[in-house]
Design a protein around this motif. Structure first.
Motif, mmCIF file in Angstrom:
data_model
loop_
_atom_site.group_PDB
_atom_site.id
_atom_site.type_symbol
_atom_site.label_atom_id
_atom_site.label_comp_id
_atom_site.label_asym_id
_atom_site.label_seq_id
_atom_site.Cartn_x
_atom_site.Cartn_y
_atom_site.Cartn_z
ATOM 1 N N GLY A 29 0.730 -1.200 0.191
ATOM 2 C CA GLY A 29 -0.072 0.010 0.029
ATOM 3 C C GLY A 29 0.883 1.183 -0.158
ATOM 4 N N GLU A 30 1.948 1.292 0.842
ATOM 5 C CA GLU A 30 2.849 2.404 0.744
ATOM 6 C C GLU A 30 3.687 2.555 -0.478
ATOM 7 O OE1 GLU A 30 6.411 3.000 3.662
ATOM 8 O OE2 GLU A 30 4.791 2.784 4.658
ATOM 9 N N ARG A 31 3.964 1.295 -1.016
ATOM 10 C CA ARG A 31 4.749 1.692 -2.398
ATOM 11 C C ARG A 31 3.719 1.988 -3.502
ATOM 12 N NH1 ARG A 31 7.098 -2.886 -2.153
ATOM 13 N NH2 ARG A 31 5.513 -4.144 -2.758
ATOM 14 N N SER A 32 2.621 1.435 -3.497
ATOM 15 C CA SER A 32 1.624 1.949 -4.437
ATOM 16 C C SER A 32 1.085 3.498 -4.201
ATOM 17 C CB SER A 32 0.292 1.265 -4.561
ATOM 18 O OG SER A 32 -0.571 1.111 -3.406
ATOM 19 N N ALA A 33 1.071 4.104 -3.262
ATOM 20 C CA ALA A 33 0.860 5.506 -2.768
ATOM 21 C C ALA A 33 2.030 6.228 -3.394
ATOM 22 C CB ALA A 33 0.558 5.595 -1.333
ATOM 23 N N ARG A 34 3.118 5.778 -3.242
ATOM 24 C CA ARG A 34 4.093 6.579 -3.458
ATOM 25 C C ARG A 34 4.403 6.590 -5.126
ATOM 26 N NH1 ARG A 34 9.718 4.290 -2.857
ATOM 27 N NH2 ARG A 34 9.537 3.880 -5.005
ATOM 28 N N GLU A 35 4.102 5.369 -5.710
ATOM 29 C CA GLU A 35 4.081 5.265 -7.312
ATOM 30 C C GLU A 35 2.948 6.224 -7.789
ATOM 31 O OE1 GLU A 35 5.670 0.612 -7.426
ATOM 32 O OE2 GLU A 35 3.711 0.925 -7.741
ATOM 33 N N GLU A 36 1.786 6.411 -7.233
ATOM 34 C CA GLU A 36 0.964 7.127 -7.539
ATOM 35 C C GLU A 36 1.294 8.776 -7.510
ATOM 36 O OE1 GLU A 36 -3.660 8.409 -6.066
ATOM 37 O OE2 GLU A 36 -3.152 6.322 -6.186
ATOM 38 N N ALA A 37 2.029 8.971 -6.376
ATOM 39 C CA ALA A 37 2.378 10.206 -6.313
ATOM 40 C C ALA A 37 3.665 10.493 -7.201
ATOM 41 C CB ALA A 37 3.075 10.323 -4.812
ATOM 42 N N GLU A 38 4.401 9.636 -7.616
ATOM 43 C CA GLU A 38 5.201 9.955 -8.769
ATOM 44 C C GLU A 38 4.755 10.070 -9.978
ATOM 45 O OE1 GLU A 38 8.368 6.831 -8.618
ATOM 46 O OE2 GLU A 38 8.406 6.592 -6.519
ATOM 47 N N GLU A 39 3.618 9.279 -10.470
ATOM 48 C CA GLU A 39 3.019 9.697 -11.611
ATOM 49 C C GLU A 39 2.366 10.871 -11.886
ATOM 50 O OE1 GLU A 39 0.373 6.412 -12.285
ATOM 51 O OE2 GLU A 39 1.973 4.651 -12.151
ATOM 52 N N PHE A 40 1.772 11.324 -10.705
ATOM 53 C CA PHE A 40 1.159 12.558 -10.449
ATOM 54 C C PHE A 40 2.132 13.822 -10.659
ATOM 55 C CE2 PHE A 40 0.671 16.129 -7.756
ATOM 56 C CZ PHE A 40 -0.606 16.471 -7.851
ATOM 57 N N LEU A 41 3.157 13.631 -9.986
ATOM 58 C CA LEU A 41 4.168 14.628 -9.930
ATOM 59 C C LEU A 41 4.971 14.762 -11.271
ATOM 60 C CD1 LEU A 41 5.475 16.660 -8.221
ATOM 61 C CD2 LEU A 41 7.213 14.976 -7.294
ATOM 62 N N ALA A 42 5.288 13.660 -12.154
ATOM 63 C CA ALA A 42 5.787 13.391 -13.237
ATOM 64 C C ALA A 42 4.927 14.139 -14.330
ATOM 65 C CB ALA A 42 6.227 12.401 -13.486
ATOM 66 N N ALA A 43 3.802 13.849 -14.307
ATOM 67 C CA ALA A 43 2.639 14.245 -15.132
ATOM 68 C C ALA A 43 2.528 16.077 -14.976
ATOM 69 C CB ALA A 43 1.341 13.920 -14.990
ATOM 70 N N LEU A 44 2.539 16.383 -13.586
ATOM 71 C CA LEU A 44 2.348 17.699 -13.345
ATOM 72 C C LEU A 44 3.470 18.709 -13.769
ATOM 73 C CD1 LEU A 44 0.497 19.721 -11.718
ATOM 74 C CD2 LEU A 44 1.726 19.413 -9.825
ATOM 75 N N LEU A 45 4.886 18.160 -13.691
ATOM 76 C CA LEU A 45 5.908 18.793 -14.001
ATOM 77 C C LEU A 45 6.310 18.642 -15.490
ATOM 78 C CD1 LEU A 45 8.075 18.289 -10.598
ATOM 79 C CD2 LEU A 45 6.900 20.138 -11.344
ATOM 80 N N ALA A 46 5.612 17.840 -16.141
ATOM 81 C CA ALA A 46 6.039 17.550 -17.765
ATOM 82 C C ALA A 46 5.751 18.747 -18.256
ATOM 83 C CB ALA A 46 5.350 16.438 -17.974
ATOM 84 N N GLU A 47 4.959 19.676 -17.786
ATOM 85 C CA GLU A 47 4.527 20.930 -18.505
ATOM 86 C C GLU A 47 5.542 21.920 -18.172
ATOM 87 O OE1 GLU A 47 0.498 21.890 -17.188
ATOM 88 O OE2 GLU A 47 -0.643 19.835 -17.770
ATOM 89 N N GLY A 48 6.458 21.783 -17.225
ATOM 90 C CA GLY A 48 7.479 22.873 -16.756
ATOM 91 C C GLY A 48 7.257 23.098 -15.423
ATOM 92 N N PRO A 49 8.288 23.783 -14.835
ATOM 93 C CA PRO A 49 8.466 24.057 -13.526
ATOM 94 C C PRO A 49 7.301 24.462 -12.865
ATOM 95 C CG PRO A 49 10.326 24.939 -14.519
ATOM 96 C CD PRO A 49 9.252 24.557 -15.707
ATOM 97 N N ARG A 50 7.007 24.095 -11.600
ATOM 98 C CA ARG A 50 5.744 24.742 -10.747
ATOM 99 C C ARG A 50 6.322 25.193 -9.460
ATOM 100 N NH1 ARG A 50 1.021 22.478 -12.916
ATOM 101 N NH2 ARG A 50 -0.039 23.858 -11.332
ATOM 102 N N THR A 51 5.672 26.048 -8.755
ATOM 103 C CA THR A 51 5.967 26.443 -7.518
ATOM 104 C C THR A 51 5.651 25.078 -6.627
ATOM 105 O OG1 THR A 51 4.078 27.449 -6.750
ATOM 106 C CG2 THR A 51 5.716 28.792 -7.927
ATOM 107 N N ALA A 52 6.256 25.102 -5.439
ATOM 108 C CA ALA A 52 6.001 24.287 -4.455
ATOM 109 C C ALA A 52 4.606 24.358 -3.809
ATOM 110 C CB ALA A 52 7.114 24.249 -3.169
ATOM 111 N N ARG A 53 4.226 25.629 -3.503
ATOM 112 C CA ARG A 53 2.921 25.715 -3.145
ATOM 113 C C ARG A 53 1.807 25.300 -3.947
ATOM 114 N NH1 ARG A 53 2.434 31.476 -2.591
ATOM 115 N NH2 ARG A 53 3.879 31.456 -1.129
#
Length: 107
Positions: A29-53
């Motif tokens: 469960g922990e691994r899949s939550a992190r993997e989901e977060a990795e996919e989310f983050l990679a997709a979000l940042l694929a458009e370019g840099p974003r502020t941490a906020r």
């Protein structure tokens, strides 16, 4: 073994340990939550840099905890830098971006 009443009971000889049986679901469960977060983050940042906020707000809206988001950031090697106003103390914001081929080699 069998599971009953929130615990388990041995039903015969086994090579498994109690720690293996009880720990496997948590780790998956922990691994899949992190993997989901990795996919989310990679997709979000694929458009370019974003502020941490911005990233933290969107992650929260997606149900991703800050702790999981930070683990995903580390796993992906996200580059973090301060983007500020020159000469202004405390000005600016933290920016996250995907690693480039060049800075991935450096770190």
């Amino acid at each position: 073994y069998t599971l009953d009443g929130g615990g388990f009971r041995w039903t015969g000889p086994s090579d498994l340990t109690a720690a293996t049986i009880l720990g496997s679901d948590v780790s998956d469960g922990e691994r899949s939550a992190r993997e989901e977060a990795e996919e989310f983050l990679a997709a979000l940042l694929a458009e370019g840099p974003r502020t941490a906020r911005e990233i933290e707000e969107e992650a929260g809206a997606a149900g991703i905890s800050l702790r999981t988001l930070r683990r995903a950031k580390e796993a992906l090697g996200i580059r973090v830098r301060r983007q500020g106003e020159p000469g202004r103390r405390g000005g600016g914001e933290w920016v996250w971006e995907l690693p480039t081929v060049d800075n991935a080699r450096e770190g």
